[in-house]
Motif scaffolding. Structure first.
Motif, short mmCIF file in Angstrom:
data_model
loop_
_atom_site.label_atom_id
_atom_site.label_comp_id
_atom_site.label_asym_id
_atom_site.label_seq_id
_atom_site.Cartn_x
_atom_site.Cartn_y
_atom_site.Cartn_z
N ALA A 174 0.81 -1.22 0.00
CA ALA A 174 0.00 0.00 0.00
C ALA A 174 0.84 1.26 0.00
O ALA A 174 1.99 1.28 0.44
CB ALA A 174 -0.92 0.00 1.21
N HIS A 175 0.22 2.33 -0.45
CA HIS A 175 0.79 3.66 -0.38
C HIS A 175 1.02 4.04 1.08
O HIS A 175 0.24 3.65 1.95
CB HIS A 175 -0.21 4.62 -1.03
N GLY A 176 2.09 4.80 1.35
CA GLY A 176 2.45 5.16 2.72
C GLY A 176 1.41 5.98 3.46
O GLY A 176 1.39 6.01 4.69
N THR A 177 0.54 6.66 2.71
CA THR A 177 -0.50 7.43 3.40
C THR A 177 -1.44 6.53 4.17
O THR A 177 -2.00 6.97 5.17
CB THR A 177 -1.38 8.24 2.42
N PRO A 179 -1.07 3.71 6.13
CA PRO A 179 -0.72 3.55 7.54
C PRO A 179 -0.65 4.88 8.30
O PRO A 179 -1.08 4.96 9.46
CB PRO A 179 0.64 2.86 7.52
N ALA A 180 -0.15 5.93 7.65
CA ALA A 180 -0.08 7.23 8.34
C ALA A 180 -1.49 7.71 8.72
O ALA A 180 -1.71 8.25 9.80
CB ALA A 180 0.61 8.27 7.45
#
Lengths: 492, 130, 456
Positions: A174-177, A179-180
């Motif tokens: 997944a794109h890092g956004t 989890p953030a």
């Protein structure tokens, strides 16, 4: 000390000369007594050191700066997961109509019916094209849409007094956004592995699901550039565990008009209008990230939303939606971006929407086959490409010592923007390539020719790649120096 | 081949520990770890006086393209941190087992050291990761 | 096919290369039962001419009223060059500058923007902008909690004098991260936050105090006293400021003895049209020592392989694409175009031009207040000095007066009763440099007529 103004690498501050004014721009000075009501102790002692330059200097400076950019209007720009399609100029002109630009965000509804009508219809279009039951346009970017979506998942569980759901599941690609975002909403993150064929490891997902599962965030087609074939089983698994399904709309372009997230079982989605609906990226923003929801999440949508009573449009706020997750901005988000998306949706219409998914997929599969034919390695050779696909240069890195980054930088010398590099991380030395439906076959062929030439160079003259780019305003930049010796603000 | 010092103990998360005569221990990251990170641009260290349990997050090392947590290899109170790293994080790259140490901890229980990897164990771990 | 270039021959050639017969074959990995139906609720496509005409009709439907609304968004004259340049395709259709060598235009513009904002606010550093002022304040609150390591309470002091929409957005964005916003009461005479109101919070642990200058009511706070009070108690100071006002007012970097720690605000007044609320941009500046806690994109100046200066994204290890669940924020964009416009705007106005704009805003609003308070029953609600907004007390509820004014083509201000029933007869008014003496007279005449009607 004066610096020659003709140099093209000066900062605007270096063009400044004390006492020079762009006279036409501002009103004339007022007598000092007109400011007497402001106490001296709260007055600024010295004027801020803004540049003192002429109008022509400013226009020339920023025009010349703009020419140092790659842009869709200039180059093929196949950034994976970014959907760099043509941004219609008509959309820009329509959104910049004086009536829209001049409307104050708090203007009364009596003076807002034209604007509200556009937004109401856009909400309806987005509902239909995604198969969701409610839409809020207010999130100002994909990441804010994600935030709104996960906050709604949380609000839903809390409203049901369903305690103990503390975890969001996220596929490792997944794109890092994702989890953030989950963390910003107070969740912990558990990653779910991805199989060698690019699909989620269903057994691992089943093992990870439980009473602690608040939801699963996923992108489909995934960031691996393939459609998740087990989506039915995934939806069933998460729903049976009591979790909700979040759809990251980063890759909606691939399936626009072909498959609807609502039909796949997703409870909440965000859309990136700056990708799928052709609004500009603007060098990094503004975007817009509307959210769509299934019936059970409608009460939690962020405000405001546009409602309709008969032939009048009005804002719905917390008074109408008491369970709303609330307000994400001072007003209602990136209105001008929404108007551009509205223009695009009206021009495309039903048939046009369906063609987006079809032709973006056609372009990606064509480009993949042609690149394979000239010696590129697909990460998932057995799979159909979605609207994008992954190549891996692990072999070239090992045998020739050239990295995906070297190839990317060399592409700039061929006047091609580089694809997304090193994402997702689980595929080594990768390119994620998304050509979009708006590029001609000739443009795709030119990219293939460039890649073929670069692969030949990699064998015969690898230093050409390692030193690239050679043709840009600067060579490769020292990022380590930039981070160690922070220079974020010009000091004379 | 990365440098692995026989006299040190290692955590599987790539920190090293060197016990001193006074019951404190120096902690740093291994040569392998600094090499994998690339040029470090910033090191975030624990606060002096902070009590750490083994495996607690104790700081972060950052390169341009990556950031990696540092975990306390043993429990105890932080008695000193390597303040030179604030301006010269590259010391970790240049001398990971010497001037590039990260912090010094008063070891609460020396038995915990025995549970860490020996140099040979650590080498085996690195070999198996390749 | 709108915006799709392929001829039937192209399509056949592409399918042949793929080895597929029909485009539909490319979707053969998708389960058949999931395929979309006819999308009947979508209308047929229209031509550019037709959609443009439709939208032009709707845009003109909303235009024409004379506007005295501020409340967080301000009408200013925008030099023609600003958006002519900002919407050049090279800025408009570029992506995030990840390939630095091919993005020096965007990157240098951001570096200049960072410099301009640092100079305007009197701070050390700036980021490349965040979504808007309200979401920027929520980022500042979260940043202060990270930066103030000594404070453990998760609590921040948020005066009632801060824009209620900002307070609400901060609450809604931070609610799931254990942040508690503690209200500080407004002094109802002066319209400001008094030290006496702060003393109620003496001895408690707070990470930061938020100070708005001017505050939501247009009033000027004693920022020096408030800043020193907070610093003496180990709190950080978050300034929320109007950038136009900074041409005249003490920059936050010089507030009190030490200056504010974090500065945010709505950047819209710097060359961005009202445009129904967006896209705007939030600016965010801070002291050097807090820069690693600042969210959002940051550009640094460095050198290339040949030693030439150039610009690149830096401090990326704070950001979501590297730190994932441990990032400072999930934000991955800035409001690039709006920020580009602001950079051009500030360069065109220069120090004197921006000061003149601010001065005219202040003077026009004072003229407006004078014209309206000349009417029977209309008075200024607060005693504190103001910048370019003021609160007027009316003899009738604002909720009755404002629609009557709107019917006469005057958007007369913001109904403060929306947020605070005690202010139901109060309206927040604003006259920027774009309002003329005739506009102000027109407002006064309309208000006189409305009040006379209602009295009758």
């Amino acid at each position: 000390m004066s610096t020659p103004d003709t140099r093209d690498d000066l900062l605007i501050f270096e063009r400044s000369h004390a006492g020079r004014r762009a006279m036409a721009q501002a009103p004339k000075a007022l007598p000092a007594e007109r400011l007497a009501a402001i106490p001296d102790s709260l007055r600024r002692r010295a004027r801020p050191a803004l540049p003192e330059v002429s109008e022509l200097q400013v226009v020339r400076h920023y025009t010349n700066l703009s020419s140092k950019n790659f842009a869709i209007d200039k180059q093929f720009y196949p950034l994976g997961s970014c959907t760099m399609k043509y941004n219609p100029r008509g959309a820009n002109r329509a959104a910049m109509l004086p009536g829209f630009l001049g409307r104050h965000p708090l203007a009364p509804e009596s003076h807002s019916q034209g604007y509200l009508a556009c937004l109401y219809e856009l909400q309806e279009f987005l509902k239909e094209v995604t198969g969701m039951k409610g839409v809020s346009l207010t999130p100002m970017a994909g990441a804010q849409g994600e935030f709104a979506g996960v906050a709604m998942i949380r609000a839903y569980h809390e409203a049901r007094n369903d305690q103990g759901r503390t975890e969001i599941l996220i596929p490792e690609a997944a794109h890092g956004t994702n989890p953030a975002t989950a963390v910003m909403c107070g969740y912990t993150v558990r990653e779910v592995p991805v199989n060698r064929d690019g699909d989620v490891d269903l057994e691992a997902l089943k093992a990870a699901c439980g009473p602690q599962t608040a939801g699963l965030m996923m992108t489909n087609p995934s960031t691996c550039g393939v459609f998740e074939r087990q989506i039915d089983a995934i939806a069933k698994t998460v729903h049976e565990a009591g979790g909700l399904l979040y759809y990251d709309g980063a890759n909606l372009n691939a399936i626009l008009g072909k498959v609807r997230p609502g039909d796949m079982g997703f409870d909440v989605i965000h859309m990136n209008l700056h990708k799928t609906f052709a609004t500009p990226h603007g060098g990094g923003g503004p975007g817009a990230g509307p959210v769509g929801v299934s019936e059970r999440l409608k009460p939690f949508l962020p405000t405001p939303i546009v409602g309709r009573d008969g032939d009048r449009y009005r804002w719905l706020d917390r008074n109408d939606l008491p369970q709303s997750i609330g307000q994400l901005s001072a007003f209602m988000g990136n209105a001008g971006v929404l108007l551009r998306a509205y223009f695009y949706a009206r021009v495309l219409g039903r048939e046009g929407m369906i063609r987006v998914g079809e032709y973006s997929t056609l372009a990606a599969n064509y480009l993949l086959k042609r690149l394979e034919a000239v010696g590129c390695t697909a990460a998932y050779p057995e799979r159909r490409a979605s609207h994008e696909f992954l190549l891996t240069f692990a072999k070239e890195a090992k045998t020739l010592g050239v990295s995906a980054m070297d190839i990317a930088k060399r592409l700039l010398d061929y006047n091609q923007h580089a694809p997304t590099t090193y994402f997702p991380l689980l595929v080594p030395e990768c390119f994620l390539i998304e050509p979009t439906e708006t590029e001609t076959k000739e443009a795709l062929d030119a990219f293939v020719d460039a890649m073929a030439a670069i692969l030949a160079e990699a064998k015969n003259d690898p230093e050409l790649l390692k030193g690239a780019p050679w043709s840009q305003p600067v060579r490769r930049l020292d990022d380590v120096k930039a981070a160690r010796e922070l220079d974020l603000v010009w000091r004379e | 081949m990365s440098d692995i010092r026989a006299e040190l103990r290692y955590a599987s998360t790539h920190e090293w520990v060197r016990l001193e005569d006074d019951g404190t221990a120096y902690v740093g990251i291994s040569d392998h770890a600094q090499d994998a990170m690339g040029d470090l641009v910033y090191v975030e260290l624990p606060e002096v006086g902070q009590e750490l349990e083994a495996t607690d997050e104790a700081g972060v090392v950052e390169s341009v393209k990556a950031a990696s947590d540092i975990y306390a290899p043993v429990s105890g109170e932080v008695v000193a941190v390597n303040e030179a790293l604030e301006d010269t994080p590259e010391l970790v790259n240049q001398d990971p087992y010497g001037d590039g140490w990260l912090f010094r901890i008063r070891v609460a229980d020396t038995a915990e050291l025995e549970q860490l990897l020996s140099a040979n164990d650590y080498r085996e771990q690195l070999d198996s990761e390749d | 096919m709108p915006y799709i270039p392929h001829t039937p021959d192209d399509v056949q050639a592409m399918l042949a290369a793929i080895g597929a017969e029909r485009i539909e074959d490319l979707f053969d990995e998708i389960p058949e039962h999931l395929k979309a139906g006819r999308l009947d609720a979508l209308p047929e496509g229209l031509s550019e001419m037709e959609v443009t005409a439709l939208m032009a009709r709707r845009a003109s439907q909303d235009a024409g009223a004379l506007c005295f609304l501020g409340a967080g968004a301000y009408e200013h004259h925008i030099p023609a060059a600003v958006w002519e340049i900002a919407t050049r395709g090279e800025f408009y259709t570029a992506y995030t500058p990840y390939q630095a060598e091919a993005s020096q235009g965007t990157l240098q513009t951001i570096y200049e923007f960072q410099t301009l904002m640092a100079r305007l606010t009197g701070m050390d550093v700036s980021n490349a902008s965040v979504y808007d002022g309200a979401s920027g304040l929520s980022e500042a609150v979260l940043m202060a909690l990270r930066a103030n390591r000594k404070s453990k309470s998760g609590r921040v002091l948020m005066p009632q004098a801060v824009n209620p929409r900002y307070r609400q957005a901060v609450q809604d964005i931070c609610v799931n991260q254990g942040v508690e916003l503690v209200s500080v009461s407004l002094d109802r005479d002066s319209g400001t936050t008094l030290p006496a109101a702060l003393s109620a919070h003496e001895g408690e642990d707070y990470a930061a105090l938020v100070i708005a200058q001017p505050n939501f009511f247009g009033c000027l706070e004693d920022v020096h006293a408030l800043t020193d009070w907070a610093h003496a108690r180990g709190m950080l100071v978050i300034a929320v400021v109007n950038p136009t006002a900074l041409a005249l007012l003490t920059p936050p970097g010089e507030w009190g003895t030490e200056g504010a720690d974090i500065v945010v605000g709505e950047g819209q007044p710097l060359g961005v049209p009202l445009s129904s609320g967006g896209p705007y941009f939030g600016f965010m500046c801070c002291k050097q020592k807090h820069v690693r806690q600042m969210p959002g994109r940051i550009i640094g100046r460095t050198v290339d392989l040949e030693g030439r200066p150039g610009f690149t994204l830096t401090l990326q290890a704070r950001e979501q694409h590297i730190r994932r669940s441990k990032a400072t924020s999930n934000i991955c964009t800035n409001q690039g175009l709006a920020m580009t416009a602001a950079t051009i705007y500030m360069s065109l106005l220069g120090p004197e031009g921006l000061e003149n704009v601010a001065a005219h805003c202040h003077a026009n609003t004072r003229d407006l207040v004078a014209a309206l308070t000349a009417l029977d029953g209309v008075s200024e609600a607060f005693t504190a000095p103001t910048f370019h907004e003021a609160v007027l007390r009316l003899p009738r509820p604002a909720a009755e007066v404002l629609p009557a004014l709107a019917a006469r083509g005057i958007i007369g201000g913001y109904d403060l009763g929306r947020d605070d029933p005690a202010l139901a007869d109060c309206v927040l008014v604003c006259a920027t440099e774009t309002r003329t003496a005739e506009d102000i007279s027109a407002y006064a005449a309309a208000l006189a007529a409305v009040l006379a009607e209602e009295a009758a």
